[in-house]
Write an enzyme that holds these catalytic residues in place. Structure first.
Site, PDB file in Angstrom:
ATOM      1  N   GLY A   7       0.962  -1.357   0.129  1.00 23.08           N
ATOM      2  CA  GLY A   7       0.023  -0.232  -0.052  1.00 23.08           C
ATOM      3  C   GLY A   7       0.720   1.151  -0.220  1.00 23.08           C
ATOM      4  CB  SER A  14       4.293  -0.994   9.691  1.00 20.57           C
ATOM      5  OG  SER A  14       5.433  -0.978   9.100  1.00 20.57           O
ATOM      6  CB  ALA A  32      14.620  -3.552  11.676  1.00 20.08           C
ATOM      7  CG  HIS A  48       8.329   1.847  13.928  1.00 16.99           C
ATOM      8  ND1 HIS A  48       7.198   0.895  12.812  1.00 16.99           N
ATOM      9  CD2 HIS A  48       8.447   3.027  12.450  1.00 16.99           C
ATOM     10  CE1 HIS A  48       6.967   1.243  11.554  1.00 16.99           C
ATOM     11  NE2 HIS A  48       7.761   2.605  11.707  1.00 16.99           N
ATOM     12  CD  GLN A  50      10.656   5.177  22.449  1.00 17.74           C
ATOM     13  OE1 GLN A  50       9.621   5.492  22.519  1.00 17.74           O
ATOM     14  NE2 GLN A  50      11.166   5.586  23.302  1.00 17.74           N
ATOM     15  NE  ARG A  52      10.319  -4.628  17.018  1.00 15.41           N
ATOM     16  CZ  ARG A  52      10.894  -2.948  16.207  1.00 15.41           C
ATOM     17  NH1 ARG A  52      10.664  -2.922  14.961  1.00 15.41           N
ATOM     18  NH2 ARG A  52      11.818  -2.868  15.919  1.00 15.41           N
TER      19      ARG A  52
END
Length: 188
Positions: A7, A14, A32, A48, A50, A52
């Site tokens: 997209g 994500s 990553a 990102h 923080q 997960r």
């Protein structure tokens, strides 16, 4: 099962990848591909990280992604690869560092081969690990034709990578406004 989430920027790829991984369950590993090249990107990466769950594994791989997944992702039940867009960018940036900013006649062929190898290695890792893969990528080819050769080459490389992955995986979702629209297999 393997998934490709495609997209535009900020379409919810994500976030949906993380939700999907949690719903599949098991040992989740996040791959990553981003490099912290400037302060803004460092901040994005930190956000990102923080967001997960701390129990998720992490593989940081800006290049050689398939090889690193094969070597370090063996215990994973689910692997999120976020994202192919930056992976292709990393390939182009490495080429430009080694060969200069000018794209010669051989550049497109060299880059095409490098991207194909990288994506084939990711597909081999999918086969080797046995984990469910959730691959995140952008669709950059839906707009205007880019005004310069570098941008056109990038668009073409990412398009080919997306086609290779889309042909391999069982499920493809087009993300629009945070909503997943199933593209493969076609709903009847």
């Amino acid at each position: 099962m393997n998934y490709l989430l495609i997209g535009g920027a900020r379409s919810g790829k994500s976030s949906y990848a993380e939700e999907l991984a949690k719903s599949i369950g098991g040992n989740i590993v996040f791959v990553a591909t981003a490099e912290a090249g400037d302060d803004e990107m460092k901040t994005r990466i930190l956000r990102h990280q923080q967001a997960r769950p701390p129990e998720w594994g992490l593989i940081e791989a800006s290049l050689g992604v398939g090889e690193k997944i094969s070597a370090h992702g063996k215990s994973a039940d689910v692997i999120i690869l976020d994202c192919v867009t930056l992976l292709v960018n990393n390939i182009m940036c490495r080429y430009m560092l080694e060969h200069g900013d000018e794209l010669t006649g051989d550049a497109a062929d060299y880059l095409d081969a490098a991207v194909k190898k990288e994506i084939n290695d990711v597909i081999k890792a999918m086969e080797k690990t046995g984990a469910s893969f959730i691959v995140v990528t952008n669709d950059v080819g839906a707009g205007l034709i880019p005004p310069n050769a570098m941008a056109r080459i990038y668009r073409d490389l990412l398009g080919r990578a997306n086609q290779m992955l889309g042909a391999y995986v069982e499920y493809v979702y087009l993300m629009v406004a945070g909503l997943p629209m199933q593209v493969k297999p076609l709903l009847r």
